[in-house]
Every structure is written in structure tokens, then in C-alpha cells.
Design an enzyme around this catalytic site. Structure first.
Site: not given
Lengths: 138, 393
Positions: A49-52
Site C-alpha cells: 500500500g506504499c508507493s515506495s
């Protein structure tokens, strides 16, 4: 403990009026966070769910939980450090009894995008899951 | 020297350095006014009403179709199907065009030119790229030879790296092998004078919002005999000639592909965007854009640790880069806090990113209003961002 940790960070963040300076402070917090063991950089500890890429794991000392994080991006690493700092040093019960909306006090919505806010929410879910697993004896 | 920013209200209200025009462009005054006027003064539905207002709206809508046809030098307005944009245009093709099993695409396609073919169960064959991320024509011809009578669907300009594909050459080669050709013009419409007859493409798609028009409207150009053979994409009002409980018959193209009430104000707004483009000397626009693009490229190349992925001769609109050992998202976020809007991430081109072994890039992209001062401010902010990140690395 959680409330005190949170207040300390909120107070520090409030010292910066300028958004760029606030970001620099978040980046600096991440750079100071060096207690992550690289062996945990695996899919098992990757926060979805984190973009990185953000990795997060938990250790326990005398029934207190401590959270450790790292990221391949410096702002995400700083944000993860903040969230870990808020919850570290508390018991699983304290963490599970805490208000899930308490991170709203950080006013992150003023400085980070909705995508990053989702990432922060994912990190918080992982921390709550670690606490629940610990409580359940997993 | 004309300042194109004067034509866009956005720049009166904002000091932002907007370098994300490949995502969407700002809109000229006339576009915003035309949409607003439609709702304020003569809002009515088209094609069905007999009253004066409806006739007036229908005339404006169909005049816009003719203007769109002229804009890409189509033979007739009958070649122009209005859509929501390129994505819907490609989905329409994937749903309605029959007689082929394989779609040949390039490695640099946007998800909108990949996923619709997967949804319609087509085989996808991917053309390899050369070292400058241009189409490798040997790979292309090999695929054409192995897959005759397929559909070729390729972007005119890469939305990630700005490589301009030779749509005419792509089309000529494809036709030799009995293939039909669709060119995705999402990034090209604002930066190239498109001539569908000269290119001889069978289909061409555009999104208005990337050419200074409103969001939610676009077009599919098709050769009329092909549009005639295609099944309707959606059923509903305004696309039928007769309906019974047993069966229905449809209007001729393009109306058979425009079921339901269309984005009338969007189409009328787009017509104003085309009138705006037509009012400019296009050669001057091209020169201006080339100058700004070259200046940005040269400025970036002077930075230490910069990674630019192509040195191709023909680049337009978009420019992707990374800074060694720094994350694209960190750079993008710090630029944003300094009033610079850029795009970071995979740019809806995950297969291209994976092929190049990248998590993402920083992309700057330009509109007619972008100028050297924007580039200077961007470069200052970029250098400051790098300096901050390096301090804590």
C-alpha cells in the site's frame, strides 16, 4: 507512552512553518533511524500500500514492542520512522487500546499527498497487526 | 515574442511551474467560457429534440465534429466518433473491431494500449526497442511477417520518454502484411500536425484534455468502410434507426457508436481549443516547443549523476530522468513543495519500466505555455532538492 511520543513529534513538527523545512525534518528523522537489520528487507516485511518500498518489523523487550523500519525512499523512511516512534516502547495492549485516529494529530494531510497518507495508514495497520499477533501469542 | 501564458487563466491565478502537460494541459480562456456559456445560455440535448435550442446545440456539436475532422485532415466528419478520450477509443476498437486475433504493440505503450486488448482476449506481440528506445524495425517486420492480418496499435509519442514514432512508416509496413493500424495520438495531438490521410492510418485516437480542451472527451478516427463494418460499442438512445423487442437496427457511423447523451459541453469546449490552436502559427509553436525542450534537456545534462534514458533525435512533449541513488518520489515531493509540478512514478507504463529495470522516473512535460523561465525555476528547485537529499543520504 503513545500519547507522549505523539505529542513530542507534533511539537517538533509544529516548529516548522515552511512545508519544505518540514519535509527536511522528516528526511532527517529517517536518516537518524539506523536500527533496521537488513535481513528484514524481504517480502514478508514489505508494507503493502506504499508507493515506495517500506519494510517494517517488530521486536519485544520485557513485553514492550519496538518497531523498526526502512525504505528505499527518504521521505517514506522518515514518515515510517515517525509512525514507529509513536508506537515503540508500548505494550501490545496499549497499542491495541489506542485511538486508531490518533495519527490525525500529526496533520500529515497538510503536507503529504493522499497516496502517501494511504501509505502511512498501511504502516499503522501493520503495527496494529504486529500488536494483535503478539497479544494472541502468534 | 508572444507569451502564450497570457491565453490561459490558470497562470493568472497561480505561480506554479506546471511541467505536467503530458498528464493534462491547462485550458485557454475561450475553452472555459464556451463550456460555461453552453450551460448558461443554450443548454439542451442534441439530435433528438425538435425545438430551437436542441437544434442549436446539435449544430454546435456537429460543427465541432467537422472542426475535429479538419484538425487531423480526415476526409469527412463521418470519420470522427466522439469518445471520452483515447482510453475509450481503444476500448471501443477492442470491443467492436473483428477479424484479427493478434495485436502488435511497442514496448513503450501506456496501459490503455495494453489492458483493453487483454480484456478482449487478443494475443499481444511486443516490438523490441533499440538502444535509444525507438522502435526496432527489424523486430517490427519480423512480427508482421509472423502475424499477418493483425492489428498494429502503437503510440505516436511515448508518454514516458517523448520518443516520436514514425507513424507513416509503421503504417506502410503494416499494410504490406495486411495489418490494420491504430495510432494512439494522446501525446501527439498538441505537438504534431496530424494528417491521418497522409499517414494512411486506419484508426487514430485523441484526448481533448491533452490538447488544451476539456477532460472527458476525445475522438476515434476511423476509415469509414471500417467503421461501417464494426459492431456498436454500447447500445442505447441516439444510436438506433429502429428498435423492437425482438431486434434493433443502428444508425450509420459515427452515430451508431455514440449511445446515450454525449459530453456536449466538452465537445463544444474542445471545438474552442481547436479554434485556439488554429489561430496560432503552428510552425512557430513547434519551434517554440523544440527550443524549450532542448533547453531543458541541455540543462539536465549539465547535472551530476543525472540519468536520461534516450538520446534519440526526435523527442517531444515528455522527458524522463532519474538522479543516481535518489528516489524519484523524494525528488518529486521536494519539487512540489517549491511550487514545481512534475510527474513521478511509472506513468501508466509498468511493462516499459520493468523492461528497463526501473521503479519509476521523474517526468517533466511541456505545453505551449512552457518557457525557459519555467525550466530555470525547475532547475533551481531540482538542484535544491538534490542538495537536501544528499545532505541526509
Amino acid at each position: 507512552m503513545i500519547t507522549e511520543n505523539l505529542k513530542a513529534i507534533v511539537d517538533e513538527l509544529s516548529l516548522f512553518d515552511d512545508a519544505l523545512e518540514k519535509y527536511e525534518y522528516i528526511i532527517e528523522l529517517g536518516s537518524l533511524n539506523a536500527d533496521f537489520e537488513d535481513s528484514y528487507k524481504s517480502d514478508k516485511y514489505l508494507v503493502k500500500g506504499c508507493s515506495s518500498s517500506v519494510w517494517l518489523y517488530c521486536t519485544e523487550v520485557e513485553n514492550k514492542l519496538f518497531f523498526h523500519s526502512d525504505s528505499n525512499a527518504m521521505i517514506a523512511k522518515g514518515l515510517a520512522s515517525i509512525i514507529c516512534k509513536v508506537y515503540s516502547g508500548s505494550s501490545s495492549k496499549e497499542i491495541l487500546d489506542s485511538d486508531v485516529k490518533l495519527l490525525e494529530n500529526l496533520n500529515l494531510s497538510e503536507i503529504i499527498t493522499p497516496v502517501r497518507q494511504n501509505g502511512v495508514a498501511s504502516m499503522q495497520r501493520y503495527i496494529l497487526k504486529f500488536a494483535k499477533d503478539f497479544e494472541d501469542g502468534c | 515574442m508572444r507569451n502564450y501564458k497570457d491565453d490561459f487563466e490558470f497562470f493568472k491565478n497561480s505561480d506554479n511551474v506546471y511541467l505536467d502537460s503530458a498528464a493534462t494541459t491547462q485550458k485557454p480562456y475561450s475553452v472555459i467560457e464556451a463550456q460555461s456559456d453552453f450551460y448558461k445560455k443554450y443548454c439542451a440535448n442534441i439530435h433528438r429534440g425538435l425545438h430551437t435550442l436542441s437544434n442549436s446545440a446539435t449544430k454546435m456539436y456537429e460543427d465541432a465534429r467537422a472542426l475535429c475532422a479538419d484538425f487531423i485532415n480526415a476526409k469527412s466528419s463521418k470519420n470522427i466518433v466522439f469518445t471520452k478520450g483515447v482510453t475509450e477509443g481503444i476500448n471501443l476498437l477492442a470491443h467492436s473491431l473483428s477479424g484479427y486475433k493478434t495485436v502488435i504493440i511497442s514496448s513503450l505503450e501506456h496501459h490503455s494500449n495494453i489492458v483493453p486488448w487483454q480484456l478482449s482476449n487478443k494475443n499481444i506481440k511486443v516490438i523490441e526497442l533499440d538502444s535509444e528506445l525507438n522502435i526496432d524495425y527489424a523486430s517490427y517486420e519480423k512480427l508482421l511477417f509472423e502475424n499477418p492480418n493483425s492489428l498494429v496499435s502503437i503510440t505516436h509519442i511515448s508518454n514516458v520518454f517523448g520518443n516520436v514514432n514514425d507513424a507513416e512508416k509503421i503504417t506502410n509496413l503494416a499494410h504490406r502484411y495486411g495489418c490494420l493500424v491504430h495510432i494512439d495520438g494522446a501525446q501527439a495531438g498538441a505537438h504534431i500536425k496530424v494528417d491521418v490521410q497522409k499517414l494512411d492510418v486506419d484508426f487514430y485516437t485523441l484526448s481533448a484534455h491533452k490538447i488544451y480542451g476539456p477532460t472527458g472527451v476525445g475522438l476515434l478516427y476511423g476509415k469509414f468502410e471500417l467503421l461501417e463494418q464494426m459492431r456498436p460499442y454500447q447500445g442505447g438512445g441516439a444510436m438506433i434507426s429502429d428498435v423492437s423487442f425482438e431486434s434493433s437496427t443502428y444508425l450509420d457511423p459515427p452515430l451508431k457508436f455514440e449511445a446515450g447523451t454525449q459530453n456536449i459541453s466538452g465537445v463544444i469546449g474542445w471545438a474552442e481549443a481547436i479554434r485556439y490552436m488554429n489561430s496560432l502559427e503552428f510552425d512557430e509553436v513547434i519551434l517554440h516547443e523544440e527550443k524549450v525542450y532542448s533547453y531543458a534537456l541541455k540543462s539536465l545534462k549539465n547535472l551530476n549523476d543525472i540519468v536520461i534514458y534516450t538520446d534519440a533525435k526526435n523527442l517531444k512533449s515528455a522527458l524522463s530522468f532519474n538522479i543516481k541513488n535518489l528516489h524519484h518520489e523524494d525528488i518529486g515531493a521536494l519539487l512540489d513543495k517549491q511550487g514545481i509540478s512534475v510527474r513521478t512514478g511509472h506513468h501508466c507504463a509498468l511493462p516499459a519500466m520493468k523492461m528497463l529495470g526501473l521503479d519509476g522516473t521523474i517526468r517533466i512535460s511541456f505545453g505551449i505555455y512552457s518557457d525557459e523561465d519555467d525550466v530555470n525555476r525547475f532547475m533551481m528547485a531540482l538542484e535544491k532538492s538534490i542538495e537536501i537529499l544528499r545532505r541526509y543520504k
